[in-house]
Write an enzyme that holds these catalytic residues in place. Structure first.
Site, PDB file in Angstrom:
ATOM      1  CB  CYS A   2      -4.441   2.060   2.625  1.00  0.00           C
ATOM      2  SG  CYS A   2      -2.880   1.220   2.268  1.00  0.00           S
ATOM      3  NE  ARG A  50       2.253   1.180   0.981  1.00  0.00           N
ATOM      4  CZ  ARG A  50       3.475   0.768   0.650  1.00  0.00           C
ATOM      5  NH1 ARG A  50       4.401   1.655   0.348  1.00  0.00           N
ATOM      6  NH2 ARG A  50       3.760  -0.518   0.621  1.00  0.00           N
ATOM      7  CG  LEU A  51      -0.484   0.886   8.257  1.00  0.00           C
ATOM      8  CD1 LEU A  51       0.411   1.782   9.102  1.00  0.00           C
ATOM      9  CD2 LEU A  51      -1.586   0.273   9.112  1.00  0.00           C
ATOM     10  CB  ALA A  52       4.266   0.941   4.409  1.00  0.00           C
ATOM     11  N   GLY A  78      -6.392  -2.939   2.409  1.00  0.00           N
ATOM     12  CA  GLY A  78      -6.538  -4.312   2.880  1.00  0.00           C
ATOM     13  C   GLY A  78      -5.334  -5.166   2.594  1.00  0.00           C
ATOM     14  CD  GLU A  79      -2.105  -6.280   4.195  1.00  0.00           C
ATOM     15  OE1 GLU A  79      -1.522  -6.769   3.198  1.00  0.00           O
ATOM     16  OE2 GLU A  79      -1.706  -5.269   4.798  1.00  0.00           O
ATOM     17  CG  ASP A 102      -1.239  -6.750  -0.878  1.00  0.00           C
ATOM     18  OD1 ASP A 102      -0.567  -5.714  -0.819  1.00  0.00           O
ATOM     19  OD2 ASP A 102      -2.230  -6.961  -0.152  1.00  0.00           O
ATOM     20  CB  SER A 377      -8.094  -9.931  16.479  1.00  0.00           C
ATOM     21  OG  SER A 377      -9.313 -10.004  17.182  1.00  0.00           O
ATOM     22  N   GLY A 378      -8.704 -12.743  17.820  1.00  0.00           N
ATOM     23  CA  GLY A 378      -9.626 -13.879  17.871  1.00  0.00           C
ATOM     24  C   GLY A 378     -11.056 -13.497  17.538  1.00  0.00           C
TER      25      GLY A 378
END
Length: 612
Positions: A2, A50-52, A78-79, A102, A377-378
């Site tokens: 978000c 918000r990005l759900a 974030g997560e 979360d 991603s790496g």
């Protein structure tokens, strides 16, 4: 994932300033296209876009909980990858939950542990909590600085946001850039707390910033500590494999389509292989995306940083793991499009000058967003495991400065050659870089009895994990969130970072190659070609058509007499650069034109007041 924004003002009534918090929040719409909300009280205003990703119907923000002594409200970006375990722990402590998000777990974690919540989290996050019980704001950022977070102290409080643009939308924030800001923009040392804009700072990684009527207080809750490493080689490789398997599994959790960024290098291929194995257990096929340029593979020429094109290695990985793969192919017209450059500048808020490596990344993410919402991603493996070529160059290692600057003398040339000579003299970049290096090196903790070589390499690793990686993490976050794509970085899990950081350099390179630990820990999911491949950085187009397009745009800029950009850029240098043969142009000159164009468009878009 978000975007957040907010304002605390102890001497004002913010219920009368709804339009201002709405404007701040609106700047974060790219980071959160799915929903918007604000929470406003007399002395605080919180905004959220918000990005759900998890619990799509739940998790609406700002989120608040009423307590007997006042409300606690939060905006969160974030997560938390360990939210499931934390939720069960909190339930055991008497907490009840209304959603599966979360976000709610993090908020209840604060109710249980206060600022100590930070030590319980595993993830990438930047969040702000208004605690009405004490009339204070608590801002917390993740350990590695994966998620951006900025604040701007005011006379009676603070402005904050995921990105500078949220703060700049408030009338209290001035758009001033001074010489000190420009020094770091050019110097490429990632000074802690730097933001470019005068008066604005980052919430530093691993840090808690608390704002109250008494002022602003900062506390570090995590840093890289030196600890003895007692595991042997076999045990160390097994531990890295165990950690990587767990991390990738955790970071695949989402209620939206997921994919992996695949470059054909060791880092992204390892993540792809581990993700493919995990998804196969769930009956799913991994999706992979790569960026490439028309004609690059057929006409590739080795250069100082890249020995081989990416495409053959990408095909080997995709075939081995059976991924649903898609190449995003780009041409010079797309890469040099001024509209795309402006989109990147809007995302970054700074004229980064990384040219086609920025525009191609943005275009890659834009293409991916049409089909996925989360990408692994790496990024950061080179910083964690010691993969860059300068880690293994004795001259760069012993240079007494930041090795990424010492290894490529051309790097500073391409960042400074286009500067107005008077400005360059005022900046004194060599002195600035020397001061920053001395400060950074002095912050490294060493073990008693470390050899000179181990101590030196610990310092080099520390510089990358606390300075260099933050530049790249910011770049990736801004480019991805500009199109509403969440990019996760498994190699930034703090458990892995702590473990590998304290592994001796001799063990990090036990097979005589870079990233020995990662190479051996993930060899079971890699094709032979990738296991044996030498480090190759993010691709850059070699098409002379790109340089020619830049020259045409620069010629248009040169026609604008009296433009503010020429307070920064040497007009004579830019004119000479436009007269060179695009087909034989030195890459540093091309990079200089790119930087000049970035500065021109940034000034046009942001109208900064440049002091100095």
């Amino acid at each position: 994932m978000c975007g957040i924004a907010g304002w605390v003002a102890y001497d004002a009534d913010l219920t009368r300033r709804q339009a201002d918090i709405d404007a701040m929040t609106a700047t974060m719409s790219c980071r959160g296209p799915d929903d918007s909300g604000t929470w406003v009280r007399r002395h605080v205003a919180l905004g959220h876009r918000r990005l759900a990703i998890i619990d799509l119907p739940g998790g609406k923000q700002p989120m608040s909980v009423a307590t007997p002594n006042g409300t606690v409200a939060m905006v969160y970006s974030g997560e938390a990858y360990n939210f499931t375990e934390l939720r069960e722990q909190l339930r055991g402590l008497g907490h009840t939950f209304e959603t599966d998000s979360d976000t709610e777990v993090v908020l209840h974690g604060y109710l249980q542990w206060g600022e100590g919540l930070a030590e319980h989290l595993n993830g990438m996050y930047a969040f702000a909590i208004w605690d009405e019980r004490d009339d204070k704001l608590v801002m917390i950022r993740d350990r590695m600085g994966i998620k951006p977070f900025y604040f701007f102290p005011t006379r009676d409080g603070v402005l904050f946001g995921s990105e500078p643009k949220a703060i700049l939308a408030n009338p209290l924030a001035s758009r001033v850039v001074d010489l000190d800001g420009i020094r770091e923009m050019i110097g490429f040392t990632k000074r802690p707390g730097w933001s470019l804009w005068k008066g604005m700072s980052e919430v530093e990684p691993g840090t808690i910033v608390t704002v109250s009527r008494e002022g602003v207080r900062t506390r570090t809750y995590w840093k890289l500590d030196a600890k003895p490493h007692t595991d042997d080689q076999e045990t160390t490789v097994a531990r890295v494999r165990e950690l990587m398997t767990d991390i990738v599994s955790r970071q695949l959790v989402a209620d939206v389509p997921r994919c992996v960024l695949l470059s054909g290098g060791l880092d992204s291929s390892a993540v792809t292989g581990l993700a493919a194995a995990r998804l196969a257990e769930q009956g799913e096929q991994v999706r992979t995306f790569s960026v490439d340029f028309f004609g690059q593979e057929e006409n590739f020429q080795p250069d100082e940083m890249r020995d081989t094109p990416d495409s053959p290695f990408i095909r080997d990985v995709a075939q081995l793991v059976g991924s649903a793969h898609q190449d995003v192919m780009l041409n010079p017209a797309e890469l040099s499009d001024p509209a795309v450059r402006r989109a990147v500048l809007t995302a970054r808020d700074i004229p980064s000058g990384m040219g086609d490596m920025d525009t191609s990344l943005y275009l890659l993410f834009k293409a991916i967003r049409g089909e996925s919402t989360v990408a692994l991603s790496g990024e950061s493996a080179d910083e964690v495991f010691g993969g860059y070529r300068w880690f293994h160059d004795e001259t760069a290692v012993r240079s007494g400065t930041f090795p990424w600057l010492a290894f490529r003398n051309a790097l500073m040339s391409e960042r400074t050659q286009m500067l107005d000579p008077g400005l360059a003299a005022k900046l004194d970049l060599p002195g600035y870089i020397a001061d920053q290096y001395a400060t950074a090196a002095a912050n490294v903790e060493h073990l008693d009895g470390e050899s000179e070589q181990e101590a030196r390499m610990r310092t080099i690793c520390h510089l990358h994990l606390t300075r260099f990686v933050r530049i790249l993490l910011d770049r990736k976050d801004r480019a991805s969130m500009a199109v509403g794509l969440e990019v996760r970085v498994p190699f930034c899990d703090h458990r892995l970072v702590e473990y590998v950081y304290n592994t001796p350099w001799s063990l990090k390179t036990f097979d005589g190659r870079e990233k020995s630990l990662l190479r051996h820990a993930t060899k079971h999911v890699l094709p032979d070609s990738v296991r044996d491949r030498v480090k190759s950085p993010y691709p850059s187009t070699q098409d002379p058509g790109y340089a020619a397009a830049l020259q045409l745009q620069a010629k248009e800029v040169l026609t604008e007499q009296g433009h503010q950009v020429f307070d920064l850029v040497d007009r004579g240098w830019l004119h000479r650069a436009t007269e060179q043969d695009a087909a034989t142009m030195d890459p540093t000159v091309r990079a200089g034109i790119d930087r000049a164009l970035d500065l021109y468009h940034w000034i046009e878009m942001y109208h900064p007041e440049i002091q100095g």
